[in-house]
Motif scaffolding. Sequence first.
Motif, PDB file in Angstrom:
ATOM      1  N   LYS A   1       0.822  -1.199   0.000  1.00  0.00           N
ATOM      2  CA  LYS A   1       0.000   0.000   0.000  1.00  0.00           C
ATOM      3  C   LYS A   1       0.857   1.250   0.000  1.00  0.00           C
ATOM      4  O   LYS A   1       1.841   1.339   0.724  1.00  0.00           O
ATOM      5  N   SER A   2       0.478   2.206  -0.820  1.00  0.00           N
ATOM      6  CA  SER A   2       1.138   3.503  -0.836  1.00  0.00           C
ATOM      7  C   SER A   2       0.436   4.405   0.167  1.00  0.00           C
ATOM      8  O   SER A   2      -0.726   4.190   0.505  1.00  0.00           O
ATOM      9  N   LYS A   3       1.147   5.415   0.643  1.00  0.00           N
ATOM     10  CA  LYS A   3       0.565   6.335   1.624  1.00  0.00           C
ATOM     11  C   LYS A   3       0.448   7.720   1.007  1.00  0.00           C
ATOM     12  O   LYS A   3       1.348   8.171   0.295  1.00  0.00           O
ATOM     13  N   LEU A   4      -0.642   8.386   1.307  1.00  0.00           N
ATOM     14  CA  LEU A   4      -0.860   9.749   0.840  1.00  0.00           C
ATOM     15  C   LEU A   4      -1.416  10.564   1.990  1.00  0.00           C
ATOM     16  O   LEU A   4      -2.498  10.283   2.496  1.00  0.00           O
ATOM     17  N   ARG A   5      -0.624  11.541   2.445  1.00  0.00           N
ATOM     18  CA  ARG A   5      -1.064  12.453   3.500  1.00  0.00           C
ATOM     19  C   ARG A   5      -1.448  13.774   2.846  1.00  0.00           C
ATOM     20  O   ARG A   5      -0.664  14.367   2.103  1.00  0.00           O
ATOM     21  N   LEU A   6      -2.663  14.219   3.125  1.00  0.00           N
ATOM     22  CA  LEU A   6      -3.194  15.451   2.540  1.00  0.00           C
ATOM     23  C   LEU A   6      -3.487  16.457   3.634  1.00  0.00           C
ATOM     24  O   LEU A   6      -3.819  16.091   4.758  1.00  0.00           O
ATOM     25  N   SER A   7      -3.409  17.741   3.278  1.00  0.00           N
ATOM     26  CA  SER A   7      -3.800  18.766   4.242  1.00  0.00           C
ATOM     27  C   SER A   7      -5.303  18.655   4.490  1.00  0.00           C
ATOM     28  O   SER A   7      -6.056  18.160   3.647  1.00  0.00           O
ATOM     29  N   SER A   8      -5.736  19.098   5.639  1.00  0.00           N
ATOM     30  CA  SER A   8      -7.136  18.950   6.050  1.00  0.00           C
ATOM     31  C   SER A   8      -8.130  19.583   5.084  1.00  0.00           C
ATOM     32  O   SER A   8      -9.246  19.113   4.951  1.00  0.00           O
ATOM     33  N   GLY A   9      -7.726  20.632   4.396  1.00  0.00           N
ATOM     34  CA  GLY A   9      -8.631  21.337   3.498  1.00  0.00           C
ATOM     35  C   GLY A   9      -8.729  20.746   2.097  1.00  0.00           C
ATOM     36  O   GLY A   9      -9.411  21.297   1.244  1.00  0.00           O
ATOM     37  N   THR A  10      -8.101  19.610   1.855  1.00  0.00           N
ATOM     38  CA  THR A  10      -8.093  19.017   0.517  1.00  0.00           C
ATOM     39  C   THR A  10      -9.443  18.390   0.211  1.00  0.00           C
ATOM     40  O   THR A  10      -9.955  17.581   0.981  1.00  0.00           O
ATOM     41  N   ASP A  11     -10.025  18.759  -0.943  1.00  0.00           N
ATOM     42  CA  ASP A  11     -11.315  18.177  -1.324  1.00  0.00           C
ATOM     43  C   ASP A  11     -11.125  16.862  -2.076  1.00  0.00           C
ATOM     44  O   ASP A  11     -10.024  16.504  -2.474  1.00  0.00           O
ATOM     45  N   ARG A  12     -12.206  16.129  -2.259  1.00  0.00           N
ATOM     46  CA  ARG A  12     -12.179  14.810  -2.891  1.00  0.00           C
ATOM     47  C   ARG A  12     -11.646  14.874  -4.320  1.00  0.00           C
ATOM     48  O   ARG A  12     -10.853  14.027  -4.732  1.00  0.00           O
ATOM     49  N   GLU A  13     -12.070  15.871  -5.083  1.00  0.00           N
ATOM     50  CA  GLU A  13     -11.618  15.996  -6.475  1.00  0.00           C
ATOM     51  C   GLU A  13     -10.100  16.153  -6.561  1.00  0.00           C
ATOM     52  O   GLU A  13      -9.447  15.546  -7.407  1.00  0.00           O
ATOM     53  N   THR A  14      -9.535  16.962  -5.686  1.00  0.00           N
ATOM     54  CA  THR A  14      -8.095  17.168  -5.672  1.00  0.00           C
ATOM     55  C   THR A  14      -7.370  15.883  -5.283  1.00  0.00           C
ATOM     56  O   THR A  14      -6.368  15.518  -5.903  1.00  0.00           O
ATOM     57  N   ALA A  15      -7.887  15.179  -4.276  1.00  0.00           N
ATOM     58  CA  ALA A  15      -7.287  13.912  -3.853  1.00  0.00           C
ATOM     59  C   ALA A  15      -7.306  12.907  -5.001  1.00  0.00           C
ATOM     60  O   ALA A  15      -6.296  12.237  -5.269  1.00  0.00           O
ATOM     61  N   GLU A  16      -8.417  12.813  -5.705  1.00  0.00           N
ATOM     62  CA  GLU A  16      -8.525  11.899  -6.841  1.00  0.00           C
ATOM     63  C   GLU A  16      -7.561  12.291  -7.958  1.00  0.00           C
ATOM     64  O   GLU A  16      -6.967  11.418  -8.596  1.00  0.00           O
ATOM     65  N   TYR A  17      -7.401  13.576  -8.184  1.00  0.00           N
ATOM     66  CA  TYR A  17      -6.467  14.056  -9.209  1.00  0.00           C
ATOM     67  C   TYR A  17      -5.026  13.659  -8.856  1.00  0.00           C
ATOM     68  O   TYR A  17      -4.268  13.213  -9.723  1.00  0.00           O
TER      69      TYR A  17
ATOM     70  N   VAL B   1      -4.061  11.126  -6.952  1.00  0.00           N
ATOM     71  CA  VAL B   1      -3.946   9.672  -7.110  1.00  0.00           C
ATOM     72  C   VAL B   1      -3.807   9.314  -8.586  1.00  0.00           C
ATOM     73  O   VAL B   1      -2.915   8.542  -8.966  1.00  0.00           O
ATOM     74  N   ARG B   2      -4.666   9.863  -9.448  1.00  0.00           N
ATOM     75  CA  ARG B   2      -4.593   9.576 -10.889  1.00  0.00           C
ATOM     76  C   ARG B   2      -3.251   9.988 -11.470  1.00  0.00           C
ATOM     77  O   ARG B   2      -2.676   9.286 -12.306  1.00  0.00           O
ATOM     78  N   SER B   3      -2.735  11.131 -11.025  1.00  0.00           N
ATOM     79  CA  SER B   3      -1.443  11.617 -11.530  1.00  0.00           C
ATOM     80  C   SER B   3      -0.314  10.648 -11.189  1.00  0.00           C
ATOM     81  O   SER B   3       0.537  10.358 -12.028  1.00  0.00           O
ATOM     82  N   PHE B   4      -0.306  10.136  -9.958  1.00  0.00           N
ATOM     83  CA  PHE B   4       0.720   9.157  -9.581  1.00  0.00           C
ATOM     84  C   PHE B   4       0.532   7.849 -10.340  1.00  0.00           C
ATOM     85  O   PHE B   4       1.507   7.212 -10.733  1.00  0.00           O
ATOM     86  N   GLU B   5      -0.704   7.443 -10.569  1.00  0.00           N
ATOM     87  CA  GLU B   5      -0.937   6.217 -11.328  1.00  0.00           C
ATOM     88  C   GLU B   5      -0.435   6.360 -12.759  1.00  0.00           C
ATOM     89  O   GLU B   5       0.161   5.424 -13.312  1.00  0.00           O
ATOM     90  N   GLU B   6      -0.628   7.517 -13.362  1.00  0.00           N
ATOM     91  CA  GLU B   6      -0.098   7.767 -14.702  1.00  0.00           C
ATOM     92  C   GLU B   6       1.428   7.778 -14.682  1.00  0.00           C
ATOM     93  O   GLU B   6       2.072   7.212 -15.570  1.00  0.00           O
TER      94      GLU B   6
ATOM     95  N   GLU C   1      -2.042   0.921 -11.468  1.00  0.00           N
ATOM     96  CA  GLU C   1      -2.963   1.311 -10.403  1.00  0.00           C
ATOM     97  C   GLU C   1      -2.245   1.213  -9.065  1.00  0.00           C
ATOM     98  O   GLU C   1      -1.499   0.268  -8.816  1.00  0.00           O
ATOM     99  N   LEU C   2      -2.451   2.197  -8.212  1.00  0.00           N
ATOM    100  CA  LEU C   2      -1.824   2.230  -6.891  1.00  0.00           C
ATOM    101  C   LEU C   2      -2.903   2.150  -5.820  1.00  0.00           C
ATOM    102  O   LEU C   2      -3.970   2.746  -5.956  1.00  0.00           O
TER     103      LEU C   2
ATOM    104  N   VAL D   1       2.002  14.796   0.964  1.00  0.00           N
ATOM    105  CA  VAL D   1       3.217  13.977   1.031  1.00  0.00           C
ATOM    106  C   VAL D   1       2.786  12.561   0.653  1.00  0.00           C
ATOM    107  O   VAL D   1       1.852  12.016   1.250  1.00  0.00           O
ATOM    108  N   ALA D   2       3.435  11.999  -0.361  1.00  0.00           N
ATOM    109  CA  ALA D   2       3.116  10.640  -0.801  1.00  0.00           C
ATOM    110  C   ALA D   2       4.342   9.749  -0.630  1.00  0.00           C
ATOM    111  O   ALA D   2       5.469  10.189  -0.855  1.00  0.00           O
ATOM    112  N   GLU D   3       4.105   8.511  -0.229  1.00  0.00           N
ATOM    113  CA  GLU D   3       5.173   7.522  -0.147  1.00  0.00           C
ATOM    114  C   GLU D   3       4.756   6.331  -1.002  1.00  0.00           C
ATOM    115  O   GLU D   3       3.739   5.677  -0.736  1.00  0.00           O
TER     116      GLU D   3
END
Length: 73
Positions: free
Chosen positions: A3-19, A21-26, A31-32, A47-49
């Motif tokens: 499993k990869s880890k993704l830490r987001l700031s509290s104000g991050t919306d779902r669309e940004t989080a999905e973007y 994730v998709r960017s790292f998958e590309e 698929e991650l 911060v992503a690991e």
Amino acid sequence: MKKSKLRLSSGTDRETAEYIVRSFEELFGRELDFDIQLDPSLLGGFVAEIDGCVFDSSVSSKMEEIKRILLKN
């Protein structure tokens, strides 16, 4: 698959989080499986690991980078 880890700031919306994730998958060409956490200590950004590599795009890391550049000059 580890499993990869993704830490987001509290104000991050779902669309940004999905973007993010998709960017790292590309980038990795596959698929991650992310463990996503909201981190109140992050002022902004993320911060992503993935596969042992850390991708730090947090506001604090960017500020440290600017500080190093200014102190160098």
